[in-house]
Design a protein around this motif. Sequence first.
Motif, PDB file in Angstrom:
ATOM      1  N   THR A 126       0.829  -1.200   0.000  1.00 43.02           N
ATOM      2  CA  THR A 126       0.000   0.000   0.000  1.00 43.02           C
ATOM      3  C   THR A 126       0.869   1.257   0.000  1.00 43.02           C
ATOM      4  O   THR A 126       1.995   1.243   0.492  1.00 43.02           O
ATOM      5  CB  THR A 126      -0.928   0.065   1.233  1.00 43.02           C
ATOM      6  OG1 THR A 126      -0.180   0.508   2.383  1.00 43.02           O
ATOM      7  CG2 THR A 126      -1.562  -1.279   1.516  1.00 43.02           C
ATOM      8  N   VAL A 128       0.224   3.770   1.816  1.00 43.64           N
ATOM      9  CA  VAL A 128      -0.236   4.430   3.046  1.00 43.64           C
ATOM     10  C   VAL A 128       0.886   4.452   4.077  1.00 43.64           C
ATOM     11  O   VAL A 128       1.524   3.433   4.335  1.00 43.64           O
ATOM     12  CB  VAL A 128      -1.464   3.706   3.624  1.00 43.64           C
ATOM     13  CG1 VAL A 128      -1.918   4.372   4.920  1.00 43.64           C
ATOM     14  CG2 VAL A 128      -2.606   3.691   2.607  1.00 43.64           C
ATOM     15  N   ARG A 141      -1.343   9.151   2.244  1.00 42.74           N
ATOM     16  CA  ARG A 141      -1.014   8.351   1.065  1.00 42.74           C
ATOM     17  C   ARG A 141       0.021   9.106   0.240  1.00 42.74           C
ATOM     18  O   ARG A 141      -0.118  10.317   0.010  1.00 42.74           O
ATOM     19  CB  ARG A 141      -2.266   8.090   0.210  1.00 42.74           C
ATOM     20  CG  ARG A 141      -3.307   7.229   0.885  1.00 42.74           C
ATOM     21  CD  ARG A 141      -4.576   7.147   0.037  1.00 42.74           C
ATOM     22  NE  ARG A 141      -4.362   6.417  -1.200  1.00 42.74           N
ATOM     23  CZ  ARG A 141      -4.545   5.110  -1.332  1.00 42.74           C
ATOM     24  NH1 ARG A 141      -4.943   4.381  -0.302  1.00 42.74           N
ATOM     25  NH2 ARG A 141      -4.351   4.517  -2.489  1.00 42.74           N
TER      26      ARG A 141
END
Length: 363
Positions: A126, A128, A141
């Motif tokens: 991810t 993130v 993000r």
Amino acid sequence: MLDFVYAALPVKVVFAKRAVRERLPELLDELGAQRLLLVVSPAEQALACELVTPFTGRIAGAFTEVRPHVPVEVAEQARAVAASVDADAILSIGGGSTTGTAKAIALTTGLPVIAVPTTYAGSEVTPVWGLTENGRKTTGRDPRVLPRVVVYDPELTVSLPAQLSAVSGLNALAHCIEAFWGPGANPVTSLIAEEGIRALSRGLPAVVEQPADLDARAQALYGAWLAGTAFATAGSGLHHKVCHVLGGAYDLPHAETHAIVLPHATALVAPAVPGVNARVATALGAPSGTDAGDALAALSSDLGAPTALREIGLEEAQLPEATRLVAEQAPAQPGDVGLPEIEALLRAAWRGDRPSTTARSNA
């Protein structure tokens, strides 16, 4: 008529037994990585030292002061080490906290990350990041933190104790569940998430029963990859915000918090998303008509995971403050989710109530 956007993320994934020992050097060659900063927790230093033996000459330095929730001061220390050894890439070997520390370095340096996960966190696929400062966890993000290469080797998860495997896997399930209604949710992420739920719900019980079963470990790790992949595009919702608030403010263990909160957050939100409640319950293997929150709670109980926030250190006197903190930061959600619903969710999770009963009584 279908109308959606699906953005595939540029991560190279290698999934195989002995993949780290046999494939990692060639992957480093592809990246041109010659001066690696090894990021690893003290608990996994011995494993990491063994794994990097074939390319020890490329390890320019190591950072081992990994801490849960990535405190800002830890991130700054890690960045300083990366600069001091003139690192050209980051090799992360470990769980979610280790990956998170590597991401914190990449966030300000732009260094590429090679991630070798040893748990089922899913954050390795991810974009993130998360940092904690003064008891408050902030997430965001950024494409710079997305690992360029992820190497999944089921053998590396065999040493993960059954109890930790269970809560780590339930953390991965949380990524699947929220992928159904995150801000970027679409039919593709839902399909990926559904398959991830199936894989995790079948692999985790076998892992707990037979921790050395490599096929079960592979199934759980496959599910965790799918979970992270779906979550990376779909994004998060109320469940993750609750867990980030509780973890940052009260230093609760990350995976255990996810395991406890997930059934309650699902029971609250899933009924507001057409078809999702049944899809999740079916993917979990629950009988027709079962509430998804109750099915998740049953799985958690079967795995021997904690089922109440009071079991992991949250005090009842902290619930009003926690409710306020979550309400202040809660994202837009399907259904009617306000202060009363958040308070009911937290109190039910603190007590360990049956999720659907509490959700309906406060609807």
